[in-house]
Structure formats: structure tokens, C-alpha cells
Design a protein around this motif. Structure first.
Motif, mmCIF file in Angstrom:
data_model
loop_
_atom_site.group_PDB
_atom_site.id
_atom_site.type_symbol
_atom_site.label_atom_id
_atom_site.label_comp_id
_atom_site.label_asym_id
_atom_site.label_seq_id
_atom_site.Cartn_x
_atom_site.Cartn_y
_atom_site.Cartn_z
ATOM 1 N N GLY A 69 -2.211 -18.772 -4.395
ATOM 2 C CA GLY A 69 -0.664 -19.176 -3.782
ATOM 3 C C GLY A 69 -0.686 -18.522 -6.019
ATOM 4 O O GLY A 69 1.303 -18.636 -5.565
ATOM 5 N N PHE A 70 -1.140 -18.962 -6.641
ATOM 6 C CA PHE A 70 -0.852 -19.423 -8.183
ATOM 7 C C PHE A 70 -0.602 -17.953 -8.664
ATOM 8 O O PHE A 70 -0.219 -17.741 -9.838
ATOM 9 C CB PHE A 70 -2.263 -19.772 -8.472
ATOM 10 C CG PHE A 70 -2.042 -21.352 -8.486
ATOM 11 C CD1 PHE A 70 -1.313 -22.083 -9.283
ATOM 12 C CD2 PHE A 70 -2.972 -21.937 -7.101
ATOM 13 C CE1 PHE A 70 -1.612 -23.754 -9.101
ATOM 14 C CE2 PHE A 70 -2.706 -23.444 -7.182
ATOM 15 C CZ PHE A 70 -2.090 -24.027 -8.671
ATOM 16 N N PHE A 71 -1.153 -16.550 -7.705
ATOM 17 C CA PHE A 71 -0.574 -15.647 -8.362
ATOM 18 C C PHE A 71 0.120 -14.694 -7.676
ATOM 19 O O PHE A 71 0.186 -13.261 -6.934
ATOM 20 C CB PHE A 71 -2.620 -14.667 -8.199
ATOM 21 C CG PHE A 71 -3.370 -15.059 -9.194
ATOM 22 C CD1 PHE A 71 -2.852 -14.906 -10.824
ATOM 23 C CD2 PHE A 71 -4.164 -15.942 -9.018
ATOM 24 C CE1 PHE A 71 -3.914 -15.654 -11.351
ATOM 25 C CE2 PHE A 71 -5.197 -16.721 -9.705
ATOM 26 C CZ PHE A 71 -4.890 -16.110 -11.340
ATOM 27 N N ASP A 72 1.058 -15.456 -6.129
ATOM 28 C CA ASP A 72 1.931 -14.720 -5.317
ATOM 29 C C ASP A 72 2.741 -13.376 -5.690
ATOM 30 O O ASP A 72 3.159 -12.334 -5.761
ATOM 31 C CB ASP A 72 2.420 -15.291 -5.213
ATOM 32 C CG ASP A 72 1.826 -16.443 -3.393
ATOM 33 O OD1 ASP A 72 0.273 -15.687 -3.752
ATOM 34 O OD2 ASP A 72 2.132 -16.850 -3.277
ATOM 35 N N GLY A 73 3.043 -14.035 -7.806
ATOM 36 C CA GLY A 73 3.719 -12.464 -8.701
ATOM 37 C C GLY A 73 3.705 -11.616 -7.994
ATOM 38 O O GLY A 73 3.930 -10.242 -8.519
ATOM 39 N N ILE A 74 2.478 -11.012 -7.797
ATOM 40 C CA ILE A 74 1.511 -9.558 -7.793
ATOM 41 C C ILE A 74 1.522 -8.866 -6.516
ATOM 42 O O ILE A 74 1.546 -7.611 -6.183
ATOM 43 C CB ILE A 74 0.015 -9.661 -8.557
ATOM 44 C CG1 ILE A 74 -0.881 -10.484 -7.243
ATOM 45 C CG2 ILE A 74 -0.318 -10.533 -9.680
ATOM 46 C CD1 ILE A 74 -2.729 -9.837 -7.303
ATOM 47 N N LEU A 75 2.446 -9.876 -5.908
ATOM 48 C CA LEU A 75 2.384 -9.728 -4.210
ATOM 49 C C LEU A 75 2.945 -8.943 -3.867
ATOM 50 O O LEU A 75 3.407 -8.388 -2.851
ATOM 51 C CB LEU A 75 2.035 -10.240 -2.914
ATOM 52 C CG LEU A 75 0.654 -10.658 -3.344
ATOM 53 C CD1 LEU A 75 -0.056 -12.204 -2.115
ATOM 54 C CD2 LEU A 75 -0.460 -10.087 -3.233
ATOM 55 N N GLN A 76 4.332 -9.020 -4.772
ATOM 56 C CA GLN A 76 5.703 -8.248 -4.202
ATOM 57 C C GLN A 76 5.518 -7.297 -5.344
ATOM 58 O O GLN A 76 5.290 -7.312 -6.749
ATOM 59 C CB GLN A 76 7.093 -9.105 -4.772
ATOM 60 C CG GLN A 76 7.927 -9.009 -4.617
ATOM 61 C CD GLN A 76 8.853 -10.215 -4.673
ATOM 62 O OE1 GLN A 76 8.936 -11.023 -5.301
ATOM 63 N NE2 GLN A 76 10.530 -9.363 -5.060
ATOM 64 N N GLN A 77 6.128 -5.732 -4.635
ATOM 65 C CA GLN A 77 6.388 -4.698 -5.596
ATOM 66 C C GLN A 77 8.104 -5.144 -6.467
ATOM 67 O O GLN A 77 9.210 -5.923 -5.909
ATOM 68 C CB GLN A 77 6.455 -3.858 -5.104
ATOM 69 C CG GLN A 77 6.728 -2.377 -5.431
ATOM 70 C CD GLN A 77 6.607 -1.524 -4.182
ATOM 71 O OE1 GLN A 77 5.921 -1.317 -3.635
ATOM 72 N NE2 GLN A 77 7.444 0.271 -4.671
ATOM 73 N N LYS A 78 7.890 -4.436 -7.870
ATOM 74 C CA LYS A 78 9.297 -4.694 -8.723
ATOM 75 C C LYS A 78 9.983 -3.452 -8.445
ATOM 76 O O LYS A 78 11.402 -3.496 -9.012
ATOM 77 C CB LYS A 78 8.625 -5.402 -9.825
ATOM 78 C CG LYS A 78 8.021 -6.702 -9.766
ATOM 79 C CD LYS A 78 8.764 -7.456 -9.383
ATOM 80 C CE LYS A 78 8.411 -9.097 -9.212
ATOM 81 N NZ LYS A 78 7.586 -9.418 -8.304
ATOM 82 N N GLU A 79 9.874 -2.007 -8.741
ATOM 83 C CA GLU A 79 10.418 -0.894 -8.365
ATOM 84 C C GLU A 79 10.112 -0.674 -7.151
ATOM 85 O O GLU A 79 9.209 -0.825 -6.487
ATOM 86 C CB GLU A 79 9.784 -0.077 -9.540
ATOM 87 C CG GLU A 79 9.716 -0.481 -11.128
ATOM 88 C CD GLU A 79 10.874 -1.081 -12.142
ATOM 89 O OE1 GLU A 79 11.910 -0.353 -11.041
ATOM 90 O OE2 GLU A 79 10.984 -1.512 -13.040
ATOM 91 N N LEU A 89 -0.997 -20.678 2.886
ATOM 92 C CA LEU A 89 -2.690 -20.589 1.857
ATOM 93 C C LEU A 89 -2.783 -19.075 2.683
ATOM 94 O O LEU A 89 -2.648 -18.552 3.685
ATOM 95 C CB LEU A 89 -3.532 -21.567 2.705
ATOM 96 C CG LEU A 89 -4.300 -21.500 1.962
ATOM 97 C CD1 LEU A 89 -4.361 -22.388 0.683
ATOM 98 C CD2 LEU A 89 -5.646 -22.943 3.641
ATOM 99 N N HIS A 90 -3.382 -18.363 1.190
ATOM 100 C CA HIS A 90 -3.597 -17.452 1.950
ATOM 101 C C HIS A 90 -5.499 -17.046 2.575
ATOM 102 O O HIS A 90 -6.513 -18.206 2.466
ATOM 103 C CB HIS A 90 -4.042 -16.090 0.724
ATOM 104 C CG HIS A 90 -2.759 -16.146 0.091
ATOM 105 N ND1 HIS A 90 -1.181 -15.866 1.009
ATOM 106 C CD2 HIS A 90 -2.262 -16.025 -0.934
ATOM 107 C CE1 HIS A 90 -0.377 -15.931 0.337
ATOM 108 N NE2 HIS A 90 -1.097 -15.396 -0.926
ATOM 109 N N SER A 91 -5.638 -16.758 3.336
ATOM 110 C CA SER A 91 -7.412 -16.457 3.681
ATOM 111 C C SER A 91 -7.285 -14.716 4.216
ATOM 112 O O SER A 91 -6.340 -13.795 4.100
ATOM 113 C CB SER A 91 -7.379 -16.483 5.197
ATOM 114 O OG SER A 91 -6.833 -16.647 6.120
ATOM 115 N N PHE A 100 -5.648 -17.893 -5.928
ATOM 116 C CA PHE A 100 -5.311 -16.649 -5.294
ATOM 117 C C PHE A 100 -5.021 -17.623 -4.081
ATOM 118 O O PHE A 100 -3.872 -17.108 -3.375
ATOM 119 C CB PHE A 100 -6.214 -15.647 -5.323
ATOM 120 C CG PHE A 100 -5.655 -14.754 -4.176
ATOM 121 C CD1 PHE A 100 -4.481 -13.475 -4.751
ATOM 122 C CD2 PHE A 100 -5.381 -13.923 -2.914
ATOM 123 C CE1 PHE A 100 -3.761 -13.076 -3.922
ATOM 124 C CE2 PHE A 100 -4.866 -13.221 -2.131
ATOM 125 C CZ PHE A 100 -4.028 -12.912 -2.907
ATOM 126 N N ALA A 101 -5.865 -18.097 -2.972
ATOM 127 C CA ALA A 101 -5.650 -18.793 -1.970
ATOM 128 C C ALA A 101 -4.279 -19.611 -1.868
ATOM 129 O O ALA A 101 -4.097 -19.013 -1.058
ATOM 130 C CB ALA A 101 -7.395 -19.280 -1.850
#
Length: 585
Positions: free
Chosen positions: A502-512, A454-456, A499-500
Motif C-alpha cells: 500500500g505504499f503507492f495507494d495514492g495512484i489508485l484514486q482518480q483525482k479529476e 494488502l493487495h494481491s 505496492f502490495a
């Protein structure tokens, strides 16, 4: 001659048929037994077959593969939600067995449904009220019978397990809806749109004199007219009624310190992950009944029955006022401009209530030898204590015209639909310049919580940016009854936002990324062309010695300011739209 006629009649007709036995498994037992899932459903099937006022039907499935059932009790047999609303009836929705080890409501509701069709005085309460009952919500846990997992509880002899088939606590699943149970519930709840909702439980925690404690929808989270109705009319009727039935009730016992009177009771802030936090998003007044774990099982069942009966009576008596309050709340929602996302207890706002407890004392532990708490039931007391039940918003947002949701985020779209959100789709690719959120900072729990990290403490950076949305992407207008649900799930700073969870956790990781020895030359050229960037770098070096000593940190800073850095990193994909008409289907 008369005796002969009677004898002849008996010979022809046979002995009189015995009266049907409508006792529930609980009533047939020793006062310390609860029905099994099979017995519960079979009992409602008997009621359905015998009484046209009762309808039992399947309302979806559960994670264990068994159906979720609903029971509808309506004087004219009308079990259609649309028709019931058209008849201007109030709907009371009772949910049992979310934690099957806390089964009092299961047994109480079975007796209640029977009595409300068999007893003339009770039938009158249904003149303008329809009951909807989930007999056992966590079917999965109800099938795992045991006598040990509720270590602190005084009966019944055996009961179900708290977790469902995926070991989820369903009373944390109302927003994320990982379970099929929760998804079936959402559809059922949206079909009925109840006026009042009850979730039956058993408490843990301190010892005290009460058999029943109550969590009511947090008054400050309701629209003002509903909050006033709750505190001014409905709660006084329920507390007063329980007093008259010699089963006094107190607010849920949540406190700091050794005993409830040490610092007073605190109101329970039910965020939308919980049942009544979820129902509040749709202007439904919610209650969680918590019977005390250490009381004997029979009075706990009776207390649940009394509360449910009193609630139905109050709704019947107050049906016009309740209908008016909900109508006004819907009107308030339609023009509401500010939406709270997070709350904090206001410890300067205090009420005084009378509390019946037991003295908390200490003695040496037989296990550790250290001081341990115990409650002395030979030392009961009644004292006036503090009750803190006022919450203030800590984060709020302004209402957007709509949210735009890219179709890539299908799990989010699915949940919006399950919860009654009306969605439209773009008819062509469209580039829009709008406000975009970037996730500037957040904290994540170190251990999983209900299958999520969980994010907060989410911090955002907003900027205007052109974005291209594709044909088929979704638009959720705030001009609909689900407006508050949309805000509290799609705004990242909301306590139980998608978001809290974790449904959007994909955006939190840099890809390049970059190779430092190659990017060194690119960065040097970039700093030469951009004196303002050079000044920002120099300022950071002067202010932060650790940054100044790290070549990698400085190179990373320049990279993030360069065109090479991916703009989608940390960019929240759901956009708030305020700009007018969109090309919609």
C-alpha cells in the motif's frame, strides 16, 4: 610449624573469594522461568565487563522508546563488521524474542554466549566465526509480562506478549518496516551482512513427538549454489547432530488434514515479510527454530541451545565452503537476468521422510458436544510420510538496468536506504521515453493485515510513454548487492512489494472527473471524430448487455479514452530503465 604458617597466611589474606555465579536467571529458577528484559541486559553487561571477547552495545531504538541491543562474541574482541569481514570470518546472526512469549532462544543464547567464552572446547569454534546476538528483538512485548496470552503453551510461568508497542507482529514487518524495531534491525543486518541467520521461536499447531522443528530458507529461493550447500551439507549436519544429542528434529509441521501424515508435510514458503524471506534477498541462509509448545520448558531451552551450538560448529567446520558458496551466489546474482516474484508449491515433487507423531483421534467436545480433535500420547508412531518442499515461480520479470524513483515517494526511498540500496540522483530535469506500468487489476484484503490493506493478484498493462523526471529524483542501479531486494520491493506483482503493502495507494484514486450532462456533448464529438473509438464502443455494447443498458458506463468508457482523463491514474510511478546513460550526480 606448617599449620602455624597456614593459619597466619589465612589471617593476612582473609577467606578465599567465592567463585562468580554465572548462572542465568533461567538456570537459577525452577526450570519453568524465563529471564526478564532487565535481567537479560544486566547479564550481558556482566559478561561484557568480565570478558573482552564480548561486546554489548545499543543498535538503535524500538517503538516503546527502549534501545535495541546487540551482543558480539569474537575471540579477539573485534566487534567492527568491516574489520571482521576483512579477516574473512563467517558471521552467525542470532535473533531472539521477536515473539517474547516464545522465549526459549532468549535463555539459550545467554548460556551460549557465556559458554563460548568460558569453555576451551567451545572457544575453538570461534577461530573463524563471529557471533552477533540480538538478546530480545521485541523489547516492547517483552516488557508486557503475563501468564495467559499463550493459551496453548506449556510454560514458562510468565513471558512477554507477541505484539510490539504498536501491536505489530514484527515477524511480518521486514519489508514494510513500520516499526522502529524493524528499521533498526535492517541497519544492523546490513552492517553485518551475515552468512547465516537464526530466528528463535515456539510453534503452535499439531502435537507430535519432536521438541524441535525447523524452517530452513526455502531451497528453491536461494541461488543454486547456496541451495545446494544448504541441502547437501548444512542441513544434514544439523539434523544428524540433533539426532546424536537425542533431540531429533523434523521440518516445521505444516500440513493439510487432521494429522501430519494425512497428506504429508508442506515446506513453508517464507516470503520477504518474514525474517528468513527477507534474509534470502541478500544471499544469507536463514533458519527459524520452532520448539514445540506442549513440551516442558527446560527441554525446549536445551533444544534451542543444542541447535545454535551445532550451527556454530558446522559453520566453523565448513567456513571455507560457506564462504565460497556465498561468493559464487553473489557472482550469480550479478549476471542473473530473470527474477521470480511469486511462487507455488509443486505437489508433483515429493520426498519421503520418517515422522514421529501421535495418533489423531476424535471424541465429543465437552463444550459443544460436537466431534473434536485430540492427540493420543499413548499411541505414538513412526511412519514414512510425504514431504512437499519444491516451489516453482509463477511470475518472473527480466532484470532492468535500473529503477527510477520520483523523490515524492519518500517512505519508499527511506526504506531503500535502510536496506543498503545505493541510490544516485538525477542532476537535471529529464524527459525519458520508457516502459511504464499501469495497474490493470488487483484484489485487496477486506480487513487490515498488520496495519495495511494488502493487495494481491496484481495485473499490469505496460506501455511506452514519455515521462519527465525531476532533478533530485532517484536512480537505483541493479548493478549492486541489493539487486534482488530492489526487484522484489519495486515490482508491483511481487508478493511483498511496496505496492502490495500500500505504499503507492495514492495512484489508485482518480483525482479529476466530469459532470455527465456537460461531457455528453464532448463525448459525442469525440466519437464523431474517431470512428475506431466508435467501433470499440459498439463492440463492447454488443458483447455486454449490462454495459449496453448503462449510459453512465458507456460515457465513462469514452471519458477514459479522451484527453481529459488523467494519465497518472493507476500509473505506477517507479519506472524500469533500460535505455543507457542518465545524468547522474
Amino acid at each position: 610449624m606448617l599449620a602455624f604458617l597456614l593459619t597466619t597466611l589465612l589471617a593476612v589474606s582473609g577467606p578465599a573469594a567465592p567463585a562468580a555465579d554465572w548462572r542465568t536467571p533461567f538456570e537459577k529458577g525452577n526450570g519453568n522461568t524465563t529471564t526478564t528484559h532487565a535481567e537479560c541486559i544486566a547479564y550481558y553487561q556482566r559478561l561484557d565487563a568480565a570478558y573482552p571477547e564480548i561486546t554489548l552495545r545499543e543498535a538503535g531504538t524500538t517503538d516503546i522508546g527502549q534501545p535495541l541491543h546487540e551482543v558480539v562474541v569474537s575471540l579477539d574482541g573485534d566487534a567492527d563488521p568491516v574489520s571482521v569481514r576483512r579477516k574473512n570470518r563467517r558471521v552467525v546472526f542470532i535473533q531472539n524474542g521477536i515473539h517474547p512469549g516464545e522465549p526459549e532462544g532468549i535463555d539459550a543464547a545467554m548460556m551460549l554466549a557465556r559458554d563460548y567464552v568460558q569453555k576451551k572446547e567451545l572457544r575453538r569454534q570461534l577461530a573463524d566465526v563471529t557471533l552477533v546476538i540480538i538478546p530480545i528483538y521485541n523489547v516492547d512485548g517483552a516488557l508486557v509480562r503475563n501468564s495467559t496470552t499463550r493459551a496453548n503453551q506449556n510454560g514458562p510461568e510468565s513471558y512477554g506478549f507477541r505484539g510490539n508497542a504498536r501491536n505489530l507482529d514484527l515477524n511480518r514487518d521486514y519489508i514494510k518496516q513500520d516499526s522502529r524495531n524493524a528499521r533498526a534491525f535492517a541497519q544492523l543486518f546490513q552492517r553485518w551482512q551475515p552468512d547465516v541467520y537464526v530466528d528463535t521461536h515456539t510453534s503452535d499447531g499439531a502435537d507430535y513427538q519432536y521438541t524441535m522443528t525447523l524452517i530452513a530458507t526455502q531451497k528453491d529461493k536461494l541461488h543454486p549454489v547456496l541451495g545446494q550447500y544448504l541441502t547437501g551439507r548444512l542441513l544434514p549436519a544439523l539434523y544428524g547432530g540433533m539426532d546424536k544429542r537425542k533431540s531429533p528434529m523434523t521440518p516445521y509441521v505444516d500440513f493439510e488434514g487432521r494429522t501430519p501424515d494425512a497428506r504429508g508435510l508442506q515446506g513453508f514458503l517464507e516470503t520477504p515479510r518474514y525474517s528468513t524471506g527477507y534474509t534470502t534477498l541478500f544471499n544469507t541462509i536463514g533458519f527459524v527454530t520452532e520448539t514445540h509448545m506442549l513440551k516442558a520448558y527446560t527441554p525446549r531451552v536445551r533444544a534451542q541451545y543444542d541447535f545454535l551450538d551445532l550451527l556454530i560448529r558446522a559453520v566453523h567446520q565448513d567456513a571455507p565452503a560457506l564462504a565460497q558458496a556465498r561468493t559464487q551466489a553473489a557472482q550469480q546474482l550479478a549476471v542473473q537476468t530473470q527474477f521470480p516474484l511469486a511462487w507455488r508449491l509443486d505437489t508433483t515433487a515429493v520426498e519421503k521422510i520418517s515422522f514421529r507423531g501421535y495418533e489423531g483421534k476424535t471424541k465429543p467436545s465437552a463444550v459443544s458436544g460436537q466431534p473434536r480433535l485430540w492427540y493420543d500420547r499413548q499411541a505414538p508412531y513412526t511412519r514414512t510420510i510425504n514431504y512437499y518442499n519444491t516451489f516453482r515461480p509463477t511470475v518472473s520479470v527480466t532484470r532492468p538496468q535500473a529503477y527510477l524513483i520520483p523523490q515524492a515517494w519518500g517512505e519508499v526511498v527511506e526504506r531503500l536506504r535502510l536496506n543498503g540500496v545505493q541510490l544516485r540522483r538525477l542532476t537535471r530535469d529529464t524527459t525519458l521515453t520508457t516502459e511504464v506500468y499501469y495497474i490493470a487489476d488487483y484484489k485487496t484484503g477486506p480487513r487490515p493485515y498488520e496495519s495495511h490493506y494488502l493487495h494481491s493478484q496484481v495485473e499490469l498493462r505496460a506501455e511506452q510513454q514519455p515521462l519527465t523526471f525531476r532533478r533530485g529524483d532517484y536512480v537505483a542501479s541493479l548493478d549492486q548487492p541489493a539487486a534482488r531486494y530492489l526487484v522484489e520491493t519495486l515490482e508491483p506483482q511481487a508478493t511483498d512489494s511496496f505496492f502490495a503493502w500500500g505504499f503507492f495507494d495514492g495512484i489508485l484514486q482518480q483525482k479529476e472527473y466530469f459532470s455527465d450532462y456537460v461531457f455528453e456533448d464532448v463525448a459525442a464529438e469525440l466519437l464523431q471524430r474517431d470512428p475506431a473509438l466508435r467501433q470499440r464502443l459498439d463492440k463492447l455494447r454488443a458483447a455486454n448487455p449490462a454495459f449496453a443498458a448503462s449510459g453512465a458506463a458507456q460515457l465513462g468508457f469514452v471519458y477514459r479514452q479522451s484527453p481529459n482523463y488523467e494519465k497518472s491514474h493507476l500509473r505506477y510511478p517507479v519506472v524500469r530503465w533500460q535505455g543507457g546513460a542518465l545524468p547522474l550526480e
